[in-house]
Structures are given as structure tokens and as C-alpha cells.
Design an enzyme around this catalytic site. Structure first.
Site, short mmCIF file in Angstrom:
data_model
loop_
_atom_site.label_atom_id
_atom_site.label_comp_id
_atom_site.label_asym_id
_atom_site.label_seq_id
_atom_site.Cartn_x
_atom_site.Cartn_y
_atom_site.Cartn_z
N GLY A 164 -24.25 -50.19 -45.02
CA GLY A 164 -23.97 -49.11 -43.08
C GLY A 164 -23.12 -47.62 -43.98
N ARG A 165 -23.40 -46.92 -43.21
CA ARG A 165 -23.47 -45.41 -43.97
C ARG A 165 -22.32 -44.55 -42.20
NH1 ARG A 165 -27.93 -42.31 -44.97
NH2 ARG A 165 -28.28 -43.66 -46.42
N GLY A 166 -22.16 -44.31 -42.73
CA GLY A 166 -21.10 -42.84 -41.15
C GLY A 166 -21.81 -41.78 -41.93
N GLY A 167 -21.08 -40.87 -40.99
CA GLY A 167 -20.84 -39.61 -41.12
C GLY A 167 -21.09 -38.69 -42.59
N MET A 168 -19.72 -39.52 -43.11
CA MET A 168 -19.22 -38.34 -44.55
C MET A 168 -19.68 -39.46 -45.41
SD MET A 168 -18.77 -35.77 -43.65
CE MET A 168 -17.78 -34.82 -44.65
N VAL A 173 -21.81 -47.27 -47.40
CA VAL A 173 -21.77 -47.91 -47.65
C VAL A 173 -22.79 -49.14 -49.01
CG1 VAL A 173 -20.13 -50.35 -48.13
CG2 VAL A 173 -19.57 -48.11 -46.52
N LYS A 198 -18.62 -47.92 -51.63
CA LYS A 198 -18.21 -46.71 -50.75
C LYS A 198 -18.68 -45.44 -50.92
CE LYS A 198 -16.27 -46.77 -46.92
NZ LYS A 198 -14.78 -46.22 -45.97
N ASP A 238 -8.35 -45.39 -37.37
CA ASP A 238 -10.04 -45.51 -36.67
C ASP A 238 -9.66 -47.48 -36.38
OD1 ASP A 238 -12.36 -45.23 -36.12
OD2 ASP A 238 -12.82 -45.25 -38.20
#
Length: 319
Positions: free
Chosen positions: A24-28, A31, A46, A140
């Protein structure tokens, strides 16, 4: 380590963990599934964007919040094994949960039976209230942060974990790293006071949890609109749609429960997440499976009213 690009870390060792695959990944942050070489176990690792490690304010808050998260011993919170910094990168090692997140479950199954939705909601609520008892507000809560693993038996068919406590929106906002684009990414579940920049407490998680539970019953969050700034407006000013109208067969008493949980001001909401879920499960207890949810595609609203002065920078950014 920008989002959307291969990291080049597969097979490499970081702080005693061998990276095996990206999960998984997000803006900052990204994982990975990784192998703990010291204890020979699989973990979720992470890694935070390098620029965060260069900000002293963020590093201090990251260390504090990671310690608090690690100190919460709760069956529905993903355990944090270790948090630290290596070669200029902040990292958190957590239990690896085999299963899928709630977003993937809803994509596969659609709206859930009320009994199943209630079981999942109760476990998430228990985790959030435990965090609030340690003065930790999640900020969140969304389906992607709810992990659904196989349960222990027929009476407990799912075991739910809440994750992503080690990095909160407050940490980023204090350092100037939270951007409008990042914030909009979870706008479907964010409380009105977060949008307006007011102080928050555990009741903002009550609101977000209510948005998530509504989605488990309907297949879409309560304020689905055709663009982000229409969602931003709806979260602050529009009443939630009655659950019993969106999913025929569910009792109208549930409408009042969601109206309270999704109140625009924190003082009008339930005081705890478990209080909200207990009342909802009570009114759904005698409900049949409920009919299929009504179609919940994007709704064209036309031009919304002019935004308030504080929101104008957000609207300009989204244009």
C-alpha cells in the site's frame, strides 16, 4: 520515494527488515510486507517520505505518537512493534494482518448484512474508544484503515483491526506537510470541524466512524457528490440521507441514530464510538437483511453556494 513510482527497495534490508513486497501507499508513506530478520516473522513496514525526517517538529511528534500507539494493548488495534529512523528515513514496523481492508471487502461484496456491519462497527468502535482513553485521536478513520481478518469461530467470523495510528493528520499539519490534495483524499469521512481547522477530540472519530458504518450498510458514504468541493460543502451543511430510504427494509429508527452521530457540531453527537454503535445495533437487531441499497452514483448538484471566506483557498486549489 514519491507515490506512484517503484521504490527499488524490494529485496533490500532496512533497519533489520528485508522488504518483500509493496502492499500500500499514500501521499507521504509506503507500506511493505517485510521479514523481521531478528525474530524471523512477517511484519508490515511503513516507510515515511524522507522530507518528513528532516523536520524536527514532525520527528518529535512522530516519536511521541508512535510510543503512545505502541503502548495501547487492544485486540482491535494493529500492534506497533518498533518505530525509529534509519539512513534519514522514519519507519514503523507493525503486525502484518493477513486479509483485506474494509474498502476491498465492500468492493467485493457490496453493502453488508446489518448483523455483519454491526459486528465490524463494534470492533472498530472499541479500538477508537481505547485510543481516546490514551488521548490519541485517529483523525483518519476510513475503510482503507480497517483491516478484516479471519475470525476465530462461527460466532466471531471476522477479526477487525484499526491501523494507521502512528502518523496522524495533526502531525503533518503542524509541520506544514499537509496539503489540500492530501486532505481531500479522505474527505468522504472527515468531520466538519477538521475541515474548518477547529480543535478536535474523539467525537471527530465518532463522525468518521458513522460515515464508514453508513457505507457498510449502503455501499457508499453518506455525502457522495460529483466533485470534492461539493463533498466539502455537504459535510458541513447538508443533513445525511435517511438510511431507511437509501436501503429499504431497514428501520426508520436508524435514521435518528445516524443523524446524531453525523451532527455537524461535536456537542450534538454521541460521546463515544461504542455508544453510537450500541444504539445502532439495538435498532437494527430485529431488522431483516434489508433490501438492496438504492443506486448511489455521483449526484449532480449544479452550482453550490459561494464558499465561506476561510474555504476560498481550498476551492481555488481544487478548480
Amino acid at each position: 520515494m514519491p507515490a506512484g513510482r517503484p521504490s527499488g527497495l524490494l529485496g533490500k534490508e532496512i533497519a533489520g527488515y528485508r522488504v518483500e513486497s509493496e502492499i500500500g501507499r499514500g501521499g507521504m508513506a509506503v507500506v511493505y510486507r517485510a521479514r523481521d530478520l531478528r525474530l524471523d516473522r512477517t511484519v508490515a513496514l511503513k516507510l515515511l517520505a524522507p522530507e518528513l525526517a528532516r523536520n524536527d517538529t514532525f520527528r518529535k511528534r512522530f516519536a511521541h505518537e508512535s510510543r503512545v500507539a505502541a503502548s495501547i494493548d487492544h485486540p482491535h488495534i494493529v500492534p506497533v512493534f518498533e518505530a525509529g529512523e534509519t539512513e534519514g528515513v522514519l519507519y514503523i514496523a507493525m503486525r502484518y494482518v493477513a486479509g483485506r481492508d474494509l474498502a476491498a471487502l465492500l468492493d467485493r461484496e457490496g453493502p453488508l448484512p446489518p448483523v455483519k456491519a454491526g459486528r465490524i462497527a463494534a470492533q472498530v468502535a472499541s479500538a477508537l474508544d481505547a485510543a481516546h482513553a490514551h488521548d490519541l485521536v485517529h483523525r483518519d478513520v476510513k475503510p482503507g484503515n480497517v483491516l478484516v481478518a479471519e475470525g476465530t469461530d462461527g460466532d466471531h467470523p471476522e477479526h477487525v483491526y484499526l491501523t494507521d495510528f502512528g502518523l496522524t493528520k495533526k502531525s503533518l499539519s503542524l509541520t506544514g506537510f499537509t496539503t489540500v490534495g492530501e486532505f481531500v483524499g479522505t474527505l468522504d469521512y472527515v468531520a466538519p470541524e477538521q475541515i474548518s481547522g477547529k480543535p478536535v477530540d474523539g467525537r471527530c472519530d465518532v463522525y468518521s466512524l458513522a460515515c464508514v458504518v453508513f457505507e457498510t450498510l449502503v455501499g457508499a458514504p453518506p455525502f457522495r457528490r460529483d466533485n470534492d468541493w461539493a463533498v466539502l460543502w455537504a459535510q458541513q451543511y447538508d443533513p445525511p440521507p435517511p438510511l431507511s430510504e437509501v436501503r429499504p427494509g431497514l428501520p426508520s429508527a436508524a435514521d435518528a441514530v445516524f443523524a446524531r452521530a453525523l451532527a455537524k457540531t461535536p456537542e450534538e453527537r454521541y460521546g463515544t464510538c461504542l455508544e453510537f454503535v450500541a444504539e445502532l445495533r439495538a435498532v437494527l437487531a430485529d431488522a431483516p437483511g434489508g433490501g438492496p441499497a438504492a443506486p448511489r452514483g455521483p449526484r449532480r448538484l449544479g452550482a453550490p453556494p459561494a464558499p465561506p471566506a476561510w474555504a476560498r483557498p481550498v476551492f481555488r486549489e481544487l478548480d
